[in-house]
Design an enzyme around this catalytic site. Sequence first.
Site, mmCIF file in Angstrom:
data_model
loop_
_atom_site.group_PDB
_atom_site.id
_atom_site.type_symbol
_atom_site.label_atom_id
_atom_site.label_comp_id
_atom_site.label_asym_id
_atom_site.label_seq_id
_atom_site.Cartn_x
_atom_site.Cartn_y
_atom_site.Cartn_z
ATOM 1 C CD1 TRP A 215 -1.180 2.391 2.166
ATOM 2 C CD2 TRP A 215 -2.926 1.652 0.984
ATOM 3 N NE1 TRP A 215 -2.121 3.398 2.151
ATOM 4 C CE2 TRP A 215 -3.212 2.969 1.431
ATOM 5 C CE3 TRP A 215 -3.884 0.978 0.228
ATOM 6 C CZ2 TRP A 215 -4.411 3.616 1.138
ATOM 7 C CZ3 TRP A 215 -5.079 1.631 -0.059
ATOM 8 C CH2 TRP A 215 -5.326 2.927 0.399
ATOM 9 C CG ASP B 248 -1.530 11.151 2.395
ATOM 10 O OD1 ASP B 248 -2.338 10.600 1.639
ATOM 11 O OD2 ASP B 248 -1.854 11.692 3.465
ATOM 12 C CD GLU C 101 -7.455 13.605 5.457
ATOM 13 O OE1 GLU C 101 -7.082 12.768 6.282
ATOM 14 O OE2 GLU C 101 -7.909 13.318 4.329
#
Length: 800
Positions: free
Chosen positions: A303, A306, A489
């Site tokens: 995975w 960001d 965010e």
Amino acid sequence: MTDDRQKSSRPRHSIAGPDSAAGAADEPLRLACLYLETHAPAQRAATNWAAASDLYSVSKVPLAAIRDGSVDLAEFDVCWWHRSEPLTISDRVYRCRTAIRKFIEGGKGLLLTGRALSVVPAWGIDAVAPDEAGHELADEPVGYLRKALYRDHPIFSGLDSLRVRTAAGGPPFSYARYASVLPESGDVLGCTVRGDHDEPKAASLLSWQVGDGVVIGAGTALECIRPDSVVDGVAPESSHCLENATRLLENALGFCGDRNRWTGAVSVPEGRPFSSEELRRMRGALADDPHRPSYHLSPPANWLNDPNGMFEWNGQYHAFYQYNPGGPYHHAIHWGHAVSDDLVHWWDEPVALTPSPNGPDRDGCWSGCAVDDDGTPRLVYTGGNGRDQLPCLATAESDALTAWDKHDANPVIERVPDEPPILETDHWAAEFRDHCVWFENGQWYHLIGTGVQDVGGAVLCYVGTDLEEWTYLGPMLIGDWDGAGEVWECPELLDLGDKRLLHVSNYDDVVYFLGEFDLETGAFYPESEGLLDYGDYYAPQSMTCSDGRTLTWGWLPEARNGEAQWDAGWSGTLSLPREITLGDDDEIRQRPAAELEALRTERLVAESYDLEASDRTPIAVHTATLAADGAGSDDAITEASDDRPSQATADSATRAMGGPTRLEGRSLEFTLEVDFTDSTADAVEIGVLETEDRRERTGVRIEREAVVVDRRDTSLEPRTADESQRMPLELEDGSCSVHGFLDGSVLELFANERRCLTSRVYPTREDATGVSLAAHGVDDGPSVSVDLECWSLESAWNFE
């Protein structure tokens, strides 16, 4: 110690190695079945199961005999401890540590099943124990969700599916698994499947390397050793779950006890991959996936989300990113690390940040940034522990940036501010995370993303004279308007000269604001706003290069469901680096970094087309010219053809001499210059990833006021997104330019160097590689003029 060897009445499975057609070893494995004090029913069932097979010579070994040295473990090939009862790590367990470790380090194996998996810290196998253990009732079949990356691991021999159900519904079974945490040194071979539902956040099949030996942990039910499934020591043979459990258990014991049998096996981890070489091999195992990007920055497997800490240091470019080594799902976040000398070609470095078992980042090292603190590289990141998320600090141990010392006094901000009231949610006591830090005006500035209760997303501003003590200035900007989003965010402030650019990610979009920043109050005054990307793009972060450029990367999330991501073995990639500037009209410009031209291996097309009504022109290259000019020539002559040519790959350097060859590829760069000035055309469309019968294709439609990616026919796979995506477009003197990059499942578009749209697409057919042009709405009017250039691009990664 007693010898419970019995004659088998159970068929014997072949567990041959990869290079042999033979069955199991001629000599049975010498198997020590461990138990603590009493031989409980679950342990008796396990011992009886093993004793019923001629694969093993079985001895029951109490831990007391290991503690007092009355048993020499060197007499055995493999030890197996199965336990159903709660395990308290007392001195009677801990004192076996030396003997057990000596046994494993000498090249032997240990299998831990059920709640015995909880012993790994006590025996020095891993610092992190499973954080969930107990009994649960199964009302549907349960088992192991194996990772696609390890489909060739010997313990899965004879098991074809990624979802291996090993226990039918029925009486409660014991379990131990990693839920909110991951092992520190072990690798996840599989998680949990329950009925038709994947549970990737329940890691239950693990592997560790200890010296020259191996430990396998299997924490989910195995039908063949459930006490209620055993009659007179012989398991019934009717259940598919029983067959799977038997196969998996025999494979695991065989792998632990005689790993020489598996010499030469592909992708056989014995612990978590740590080194650059191990990560390179892991990346290579997925290289044949046609959806896998080849020149975008991606994780070696598992995975990615960001980008973090995009950092130029000592002439090299470092990209850190959110990474889960446990599998292709968002959980237990670490910091992955890749390095480049040229912003184009990358290699993997070891994981940079790992959650500390007893630290404020126990549950994850989340997003942050890298800064140069007067010659010392440092990371500011969010640490997660339970319902708390707070800023933490780490310092590089060397200029290689491969190892980091965490600050002893983490977190560096211990509580959220009182005002404004910070949003509390089911997951978090306060939504308070993600960091942008820079030095200006004689002090450090620190931005943190958050949400304000009953209002909307916000960015908070702190200042400090160093990176360890911070003073709260106040809100930088609060989204108190409709549609602002509940939480902001990954805030970042960029200096574009005359204006500052603040961007935030609001769960759906990356919104940017152009305006002024007050250095004294920390407030931002927006004058205009827009989107950095109109597609599959989120949480970008930028690097200020030594030449003054600002380059930005974003996370490109998958547009397929979690099951499909698991089956692929990887999830997420980063965008190409984009240079962001401010134009003379005070609007932003975005263009691909100039360094990307180094990826070009061959110019395939450089042609002008006049597209008539409803024409669909397959793009072709002239093979005779290309063969003469050679691969890589920018003088290759190309032509359009109304016929469907044979399928020959256009970027091959060994084409047959003769007619036109269909342009095709999955790693392409193209530019389109469209002139609508004298045409009645509504749109020009370039089709990519197109099959010859057009059953699968992705259309990029350039309209007069928008660019649209049409994904209705992108894939025959139902688990992928099929909605169209659109970004606004303004013609300039009747013309426009679209610059595109196609890379596996990534389509990245730049329109007039002003706006971007990124799309994820997943064709299923091998021939979904063609390229075509078409005009829409021309009718009987003048044709529309299109200039097309196209290049093949090489990989950013070296697998050799």
